[in-house]
Design a protein around this motif. Structure first.
Motif: not given
Length: 266
Positions: A79, A82, A180-183, A205
């Protein structure tokens, strides 16, 4: 990705009223001639051309010695960055200012990590775009540069993974707040010591970054410091993404110096 003599000559002297009057008459006559002979449109165009030339020269000097613009074509730094972000990099890093762990850097693809760039389609204004890129008024979109985060400096031992799946530097596990905290990063084992003149880089990422981990067959996966163009400092575009980039010194605060760190190290 710089006449005091005339003024004195026009000064009124005490008691010299005739001289002062003559100076006033001469000034008025000269002003009238300038008004009659000057073309307002040409004067305006001359001023605009002067401003443009100065802007181009300043932009070229800034791009050459201080800052340079790039755009982000991939998701490897989400993040933090972008796709299609425009960033400015500080050209004073790695010289005269040294790299630090956590720095986000842009570097030339000297090791062939990227596929060969497709030739730009020719168009009527291609030369204009190339010229604006050259002087620094447009970001470099050649796509033959990469952007990653420096995790290991010369002399550092970088390894993965501990029982919690973390990367360690010189035996200290990192709590990488920039990842990236999303994954949750997929475990990928490695254990390397960074040679002199090189750095170990990784994308924020992790599951979508072909970084040092995946290129160990070429130059050990390391990036030559001489290939580093500069340190990414700010996101300049789009406006809602304006931000100063952080190298997260807290993440590396407890990491000791590498065993062989020298002038290229921390």
């Amino acid at each position: 990705m710089e006449g005091p003599g005339d003024s004195a000559g026009a000064r009124d002297e005490p008691g010299a009223s005739g001289g002062a009057e003559g100076a006033a008459e001469d000034t008025g006559e000269g002003a009238g001639k300038n008004t009659k002979s000057g073309n307002p449109l040409l004067l305006w165009l001359k001023e605009i051309a002067t401003v443009v030339v100065i802007a181009v020269v300043l932009s070229f000097l800034i791009k050459t010695f201080l800052f340079r613009a790039f755009y982000i074509p991939s998701e490897s730094m989400v993040n933090t960055l972008d796709i299609n972000d425009r960033i400015f990099i500080n050209l004073l890093v790695p010289e005269p200012f040294a790299l630090q762990r956590g720095d986000v850097v842009v570097f030339r693809d000297a090791q062939g990590w990227l596929p060969a760039a497709a030739q730009k389609p020719a168009g009527p204004f291609t030369w204009v775009q190339d010229g604006l890129e050259f002087v620094g008024l447009l970001p470099d979109d050649s796509e033959q540069h990469l952007v990653k985060r420096v995790v290991g400096l010369p002399g550092d031992r970088v390894s993965c993974c501990d029982a919690s799946g973390r990367v360690s530097v010189n035996g200290v596990p990192l709590d990488e707040s920039y990842v990236n905290p999303a994954e949750i990063p997929s475990p990928m084992s490695f254990d390397v010591v960074v040679p002199a003149g090189k750095v170990w880089v990784m994308g924020d990422n992790r599951n979508h970054s072909a970084d040092s981990r995946l290129h160990q067959q070429v130059n050990g996966g390391f990036v030559n410091i001489s290939d580093v163009e500069g340190k990414a400092t700010v996101i300049a575009w789009p406006v809602n993404r304006w931000n100063v980039l952080d190298n997260h010194p807290d993440v590396f605060r407890n990491v000791p110096a590498g065993a062989a760190a020298g002038s290229d190290g921390k």
